[in-house]
Design a protein around this motif. Structure first.
Motif, PDB file in Angstrom:
ATOM      1  N   LEU A  29       5.201  15.337   2.081  1.00 16.30           N
ATOM      2  CA  LEU A  29       3.969  15.107   1.314  1.00 16.30           C
ATOM      3  C   LEU A  29       4.145  13.961   0.315  1.00 16.30           C
ATOM      4  CD1 LEU A  29       2.699  18.769   0.790  1.00 16.30           C
ATOM      5  CD2 LEU A  29       1.953  17.106   2.489  1.00 16.30           C
ATOM      6  N   ILE A  30       5.322  13.893  -0.298  1.00 18.76           N
ATOM      7  CA  ILE A  30       5.593  12.796  -1.241  1.00 18.76           C
ATOM      8  C   ILE A  30       5.579  11.460  -0.490  1.00 18.76           C
ATOM      9  CG2 ILE A  30       7.384  11.754  -2.724  1.00 18.76           C
ATOM     10  CD1 ILE A  30       8.181  14.726  -3.427  1.00 18.76           C
ATOM     11  N   PHE A  31       6.266  11.440   0.651  1.00 20.36           N
ATOM     12  CA  PHE A  31       6.378  10.227   1.469  1.00 20.36           C
ATOM     13  C   PHE A  31       5.006   9.781   1.995  1.00 20.36           C
ATOM     14  CE2 PHE A  31       7.194   8.628   5.914  1.00 20.36           C
ATOM     15  CZ  PHE A  31       7.698   7.399   5.547  1.00 20.36           C
ATOM     16  N   THR A  32       4.219  10.739   2.502  1.00 15.84           N
ATOM     17  CA  THR A  32       2.909  10.407   3.066  1.00 15.84           C
ATOM     18  C   THR A  32       1.960   9.896   1.986  1.00 15.84           C
ATOM     19  OG1 THR A  32       3.289  12.160   4.679  1.00 15.84           O
ATOM     20  CG2 THR A  32       1.072  11.267   4.585  1.00 15.84           C
ATOM     21  N   GLN A  33       2.026  10.524   0.817  1.00 16.78           N
ATOM     22  CA  GLN A  33       1.189  10.048  -0.289  1.00 16.78           C
ATOM     23  C   GLN A  33       1.573   8.636  -0.719  1.00 16.78           C
ATOM     24  OE1 GLN A  33       0.958  13.197  -3.426  1.00 16.78           O
ATOM     25  NE2 GLN A  33      -1.167  12.494  -3.366  1.00 16.78           N
ATOM     26  N   LEU A  34       2.880   8.389  -0.740  1.00 15.56           N
ATOM     27  CA  LEU A  34       3.375   7.054  -1.080  1.00 15.56           C
ATOM     28  C   LEU A  34       2.810   6.023  -0.098  1.00 15.56           C
ATOM     29  CD1 LEU A  34       5.904   5.228  -2.463  1.00 15.56           C
ATOM     30  CD2 LEU A  34       6.828   5.597  -0.197  1.00 15.56           C
ATOM     31  N   LEU A  35       2.896   6.339   1.184  1.00 10.55           N
ATOM     32  CA  LEU A  35       2.382   5.411   2.198  1.00 10.55           C
ATOM     33  C   LEU A  35       0.886   5.204   2.029  1.00 10.55           C
ATOM     34  CD1 LEU A  35       4.109   6.423   5.565  1.00 10.55           C
ATOM     35  CD2 LEU A  35       4.579   4.442   4.163  1.00 10.55           C
ATOM     36  N   GLN A  36       0.164   6.322   1.810  1.00  8.36           N
ATOM     37  CA  GLN A  36      -1.284   6.229   1.720  1.00  8.36           C
ATOM     38  C   GLN A  36      -1.727   5.486   0.448  1.00  8.36           C
ATOM     39  OE1 GLN A  36      -3.180   9.013   4.388  1.00  8.36           O
ATOM     40  NE2 GLN A  36      -4.178   9.823   2.572  1.00  8.36           N
ATOM     41  N   ASP A  37      -1.084   5.804  -0.680  1.00  8.32           N
ATOM     42  CA  ASP A  37      -1.504   5.209  -1.958  1.00  8.32           C
ATOM     43  C   ASP A  37      -0.983   3.791  -2.146  1.00  8.32           C
ATOM     44  OD1 ASP A  37      -2.700   7.569  -2.344  1.00  8.32           O
ATOM     45  OD2 ASP A  37      -1.282   8.360  -3.806  1.00  8.32           O
ATOM     46  N   VAL A  38       0.268   3.573  -1.778  1.00  5.96           N
ATOM     47  CA  VAL A  38       0.870   2.267  -2.039  1.00  5.96           C
ATOM     48  C   VAL A  38       0.549   1.276  -0.922  1.00  5.96           C
ATOM     49  CG1 VAL A  38       3.032   1.028  -2.428  1.00  5.96           C
ATOM     50  CG2 VAL A  38       2.702   3.290  -3.416  1.00  5.96           C
ATOM     51  N   MET A  65      -1.475   1.750   2.102  1.00  2.00           N
ATOM     52  CA  MET A  65      -2.822   1.669   2.671  1.00  2.00           C
ATOM     53  C   MET A  65      -3.860   1.180   1.667  1.00  2.00           C
ATOM     54  SD  MET A  65      -3.067   4.865   5.312  1.00  2.00           S
ATOM     55  CE  MET A  65      -4.530   4.344   6.202  1.00  2.00           C
ATOM     56  N   LYS A  66      -3.739   1.593   0.406  1.00  8.83           N
ATOM     57  CA  LYS A  66      -4.779   1.233  -0.565  1.00  8.83           C
ATOM     58  C   LYS A  66      -4.544  -0.117  -1.211  1.00  8.83           C
ATOM     59  CE  LYS A  66      -6.207   5.946  -1.535  1.00  8.83           C
ATOM     60  NZ  LYS A  66      -5.966   7.097  -2.388  1.00  8.83           N
ATOM     61  N   LYS A  67      -3.264  -0.497  -1.387  1.00  4.36           N
ATOM     62  CA  LYS A  67      -3.003  -1.729  -2.154  1.00  4.36           C
ATOM     63  C   LYS A  67      -2.513  -2.884  -1.302  1.00  4.36           C
ATOM     64  CE  LYS A  67      -2.042   0.842  -6.352  1.00  4.36           C
ATOM     65  NZ  LYS A  67      -1.097   1.845  -6.743  1.00  4.36           N
ATOM     66  N   GLY A  68      -1.687  -2.561  -0.312  1.00  7.32           N
ATOM     67  CA  GLY A  68      -0.980  -3.649   0.368  1.00  7.32           C
ATOM     68  C   GLY A  68      -1.740  -4.229   1.535  1.00  7.32           C
ATOM     69  N   GLU A  69      -1.187  -5.312   2.050  1.00  8.20           N
ATOM     70  CA  GLU A  69      -1.650  -5.878   3.312  1.00  8.20           C
ATOM     71  C   GLU A  69      -1.079  -4.967   4.384  1.00  8.20           C
ATOM     72  OE1 GLU A  69      -2.642  -9.453   4.542  1.00  8.20           O
ATOM     73  OE2 GLU A  69      -4.021  -8.908   2.934  1.00  8.20           O
TER      74      GLU A  69
END
Length: 255
Positions: A151-160, A162-166
């Motif tokens: 859950l920590i890892f998936t949230q990191l991917l989604q927040d960092v 998917m939302k911010k990066g290219e």
């Protein structure tokens, strides 16, 4: 101008070992390539195990030594009229460039490239590689440590990412694996609610616990489940709900 269709990049990814990443990569690659008519390639960057490279060597030996499987493989390859999908060993760094180059120089149009990636964010180039994948599927089990790290890892991917990066990432899908049909544990309900609260995607299909996931082929076996050369036996797929999983998987990736 290059008009070649770009393949989909897909990874079964997790921060915990032993939840079925390599198994699902093999199962899906083999079903898509040998049974459903797609052209598939697999990049194995799971250093130092490289379990998919080892699996391919083992599968080849097993097919050559087992008369029934040898006939099965011969019939399959003459019917589908194409080779086994390639398994390519590569470091996580620059793996996306290598995959693009492979697809552009391939004599057949590749539909899907699966990536078996290392299970740790500390690996050089891993976050860049994950950002370049189109769909990530993450097996989860009702185990506190697995759930916390996932859950920590998936949230990191989604927040960092998917939302911010290219990013090329369209979605991350969690799915229950190794579900024991006999236990109606309240843990699943608690975790399902938590996953929903965190705004993460959870697939409907749950993969039932099956000894086939851990069983390597016996010498005289007439059926295969996890193989890089043959698709999983249809009855064995039904027993653990893999047939339903495939349908949901195809709907998500819209191949």
């Amino acid at each position: 101008m290059n008009t070649k269709k770009q393949p989909l990049f897909i990874a079964f990814s997790s921060q915990k070992g032993g939840v079925g990443k390599s198994t699902f990569t093999t199962l899906l690659a083999s079903i898509l390539h040998y049974r459903l008519g797609y052209n598939v390639a697999v990049f194995d960057a799971d250093f130092p195990q490289h379990s998919l490279m080892k699996m391919k060597t083992r599968d080849l030996a097993m097919v050559m030594e087992n008369q029934h499987l040898k006939k099965l493989a011969y019939k399959q390859f003459t019917t589908i009229n194409k080779k086994a999908y390639p398994v390519i060993q590569h470091k996580a760094e620059n793996i996306l460039e290598a995959a693009h180059e492979f697809s552009e120089t391939s004599t057949v149009a590749i539909d899907v490239i699966f990536f078996d990636l290392p299970g740790t964010v500390n690996t050089p180039g891993i976050l860049k590689a994950l950002a370049g994948i189109n769909y990530i599927f993450t097996p989860i089990t009702a185990d506190r440590l697995v759930m916390e790290s996932t859950l920590i890892f998936t949230q990191l991917l989604q927040d960092v990412i998917m939302k911010k990066g290219e990013t090329s990432l369209k979605s991350i899908q969690l799915f229950w694996n190794q579900v024991d049909g006999r236990e109606s544990t309240p843990l699943y309900t608690i975790y399902n609610d938590l996953i929903q609260q965190l705004g993460l995607n959870l697939m409907d299909t749950q993969i039932k616990n099956s000894t086939r996931f851990r069983k390597e082929g016996e010498e005289n076996t007439k059926t295969v489940f996890r193989s890089t050369l043959l698709p999983a036996d249809e009855n064995l797929m039904k027993a653990c709900r893999l047939d339903i999983f495939i349908n949901e998987f195809l709907k998500i990736i819209q191949l």
